[in-house]
Enzyme design. Structure first.
Site, short mmCIF file in Angstrom:
data_model
loop_
_atom_site.label_atom_id
_atom_site.label_comp_id
_atom_site.label_asym_id
_atom_site.label_seq_id
_atom_site.Cartn_x
_atom_site.Cartn_y
_atom_site.Cartn_z
N ASN A 164 39.43 43.80 34.76
CA ASN A 164 39.92 45.08 34.24
C ASN A 164 40.23 45.08 32.75
O ASN A 164 40.17 46.12 32.10
CB ASN A 164 41.14 45.56 35.04
CG ASN A 164 42.24 44.53 35.11
OD1 ASN A 164 42.05 43.35 34.86
ND2 ASN A 164 43.44 44.98 35.47
N PRO A 188 35.10 33.90 33.77
CA PRO A 188 35.33 35.34 33.73
C PRO A 188 34.97 35.98 35.09
O PRO A 188 34.24 35.40 35.89
CB PRO A 188 34.37 35.84 32.64
CG PRO A 188 33.77 34.61 32.01
CD PRO A 188 33.90 33.51 33.01
N LYS A 190 32.99 38.18 37.65
CA LYS A 190 31.55 38.42 37.70
C LYS A 190 31.19 39.88 37.42
O LYS A 190 30.05 40.17 37.03
CB LYS A 190 30.99 38.00 39.06
CG LYS A 190 31.43 38.84 40.23
CD LYS A 190 30.79 38.36 41.53
CE LYS A 190 31.25 39.20 42.72
NZ LYS A 190 30.64 38.72 43.98
N GLY A 241 44.87 38.03 38.85
CA GLY A 241 44.11 38.70 39.89
C GLY A 241 44.99 39.04 41.07
O GLY A 241 46.21 39.18 40.93
N SER A 242 44.39 39.15 42.22
CA SER A 242 45.11 39.60 43.40
C SER A 242 46.02 38.51 43.96
O SER A 242 45.77 37.32 43.80
CB SER A 242 44.13 40.05 44.49
OG SER A 242 43.49 38.93 45.07
N GLU A 263 49.44 35.46 37.47
CA GLU A 263 49.79 36.85 37.20
C GLU A 263 49.06 37.65 38.26
O GLU A 263 47.84 37.85 38.19
CB GLU A 263 49.38 37.24 35.79
CG GLU A 263 50.05 38.52 35.32
CD GLU A 263 49.22 39.74 35.62
OE1 GLU A 263 49.54 40.41 36.63
OE2 GLU A 263 48.27 40.02 34.89
N LEU A 264 49.80 38.10 39.29
CA LEU A 264 49.19 38.62 40.50
C LEU A 264 49.41 40.13 40.63
O LEU A 264 49.52 40.83 39.64
CB LEU A 264 49.74 37.84 41.70
CG LEU A 264 49.62 36.31 41.56
CD1 LEU A 264 50.23 35.60 42.77
CD2 LEU A 264 48.17 35.88 41.37
N CYS A 297 47.45 46.02 36.63
CA CYS A 297 48.54 45.51 37.45
C CYS A 297 49.88 46.09 37.04
O CYS A 297 50.82 46.13 37.83
CB CYS A 297 48.58 43.98 37.40
SG CYS A 297 48.70 43.33 35.72
#
Length: 493
Positions: A164, A188, A190, A241-242, A263-264, A297
């Site tokens: 993002n 990175p 995809k 990410g998630s 960092e979720l 996020c």
């Protein structure tokens, strides 16, 4: 490759390296594999990149491990000057970076330019922090010995960035690693690797030695992370990410007791109290919700509004959302680009549909946009039940669900009713209320009468299942160092 609409886009895409960066050289994947990168506004192919294999990932770590000792011994001023040159180059190439992000991620060009400014600032900030990573020297309390504390680079790092914010998430990890004296393998996302590829070449142009930064774009995330997390030479993993993916990475990292920065996910509450300036609150809500089409996020995910002002706030908010211009990010006047892919659009619509079925009302939007690309109409939902799924799950789209609260204690309970704890936003004229609420809500970051709070000089990160560690600020470089204590015998004896 699909022919694009302008010569500028075509020539820029042709200038982006399409291989893997290993040991300072761009090369093909070991098995010759490739993957395509698409324009989410049209679905067309933008570029075809080499797809790294597990063998390539290990080769990248070989290069990072080989460069680690010499890079750690490199003078801080030298590392700082490389980062400063990188800042200057990114700034000079700002239009190219912005266009690349718009093409591969979809955000409007004006917003992409803002990300270039934000992302470049991490290079400048950490160039200044490089020479200020202080240790300490002191006498033990009983006065018999001396204590010397120094910070050393943690070692080779695996950096995994999301789709993002293709530039800022790379610079936010790469810059402090360079400042601390660590070497890196960058993976990175995809969906948006082109910006990272272009950034890596920019780092080489700035004088970064071979092997310090290695880039392994790939269609297979696990094919890269699996062998690297199992390799004892790797000493840290930083992931954005998630939460589910972060949990898996943490479990794998535990096997080698790796340093981790995570960092979720987020589920940011945007709290509007009865004494708030409603026009300012709507302006802040637009910024907190619509940055990156809501694909952030830190995006405001739940709008908690005092019952006495909820109707007026929601009406004004819906009016502002309803006039936003949707289009390809390169088109003049575009304010809202596409979501990243069809799956993201479908997920957003499923949340909206479920909320409406549960009793919410769509004051504007509420459906995908017609035509090509993965567009979703900016949406404001009123009268959302407090148990609706859309208030529990991260929306990651241009949808704002509004619910109400009765008093300060109720607002705090609603805000904390989430497993996530990244960003939060409060609108009120009462500064004492800020202090009370900030102490009680469980979030790593609080915006007070401000809809955008990310800054290179500030520690970015969350609590609970939003992750651990901080990026940015003086805390950012500490994530890439380890502390060594040296006990020294009393020099007077």
């Amino acid at each position: 490759m699909t022919t694009l609409t302008t010569d500028h886009e075509t020539s820029l895409l042709a200038s982006v390296p399409t291989g893997l960066l290993i040991g300072g050289q761009w090369r093909d994947a070991s098995d010759g594999g490739t993957f395509d990168v698409h324009d989410p506004a049209t679905g067309e192919v933008l570029a075809t990149l080499a797809s790294a294999t597990s063998e390539d990932a290990v080769a990248a770590l070989d290069a990072a491990a080989a460069a680690q000792a010499s890079w750690a011994r490199t003078a801080p001023r030298v590392r700082a000057e490389i980062l400063r040159r990188a800042f200057d180059l990114v700034s000079e190439r700002a239009e190219n970076f912005a266009l690349l992000m718009t093409l591969e991620m979809g955000k409007p060009l004006a917003e992409a330019r803002g990300e270039v400014t934000y992302g470049a600032e991490f290079l400048r900030w950490f160039s200044e922090e490089t020479v200020r990573d202080y240790g300490r020297y002191l006498t033990t309390p009983e006065g018999k010995n001396k204590i010397l504390v120094q910070h050393k680079p943690v070692g080779p790092c695996l950096l995994i960035t999301p789709w993002n914010f293709p530039l800022a998430m790379a610079t936010r990890k790469v810059a402090p690693a360079i400042a601390a004296g660590c070497t890196m393998v960058l993976k990175p996302a995809k969906l948006t690797p082109l910006t990272a590829q272009y950034f890596a070449q920019t780092m080489l142009d700035a004088g970064l030695p071979a092997g310090v930064l290695n880039v392994v774009s790939s269609a297979s995330a696990s094919g890269i992370s699996g062998p690297l997390l199992a390799d004892p030479r790797l000493r840290k993993v930083s992931f954005t990410g998630s939460t589910p993916v972060g949990k898996r990475l943490m479990a794998d990292a535990a096997q080698n007791v790796l340093r981790t920065s995570m960092e979720l996910g987020g589920n940011a509450p945007f709290i509007v109290f009865e004494d708030a300036d409603l026009d300012a609150a709507v302006e802040g809500a637009m910024a907190a919700k619509m940055r990156n089409m809501g694909e952030a996020c830190t995006a405001a995910n739940r709008f908690l509004v005092h019952e006495s002002v909820a109707q007026e706030f929601t009406r004004k908010f819906a009016a502002a959302m309803g006039v936003l211009v949707i289009g390809r990010g390169t088109e003049p006047g575009t304010q809202v680009g596409p979501l990243i892919d069809s799956g993201a659009r479908d997920d957003v619509h499923a949340l909206v549909s479920a909320a409406v079925d549960a009793g919410a009302t769509a004051l504007t939007g509420g459906s995908p946009a017609d035509g090509a690309g993965y567009f979703y109409l900016p949406t404001v939902l009123a009268n959302v039940p407090n148990d609706a799924g859309i208030l529990r799950e991260e929306i990651f789209g241009p949808v704002a669900p509004v619910t109400t609260f009765t008093d300060e204690a109720h607002a705090i309970r609603l805000a904390n009713a989430s497993e996530y704890g990244l960003a939060s936003y409060l609108y009120s004229r009462d500064f004492n209320r800020l202090l009370r609420v900030a102490e009680q809500i469980e979030f790593g970051m609080v915006g007070f009468n401000a809809g955008v709070i990310s800054n290179a000089a500030a520690p970015f990160g969350g609590v609970k299942q939003s992750g651990l560690g901080r990026e940015g600020g003086s805390e950012g470089i500490a994530e890439y160092t380890t502390t060594q204590y040296i006990g020294i015998a009393d020099p007077y004896n």
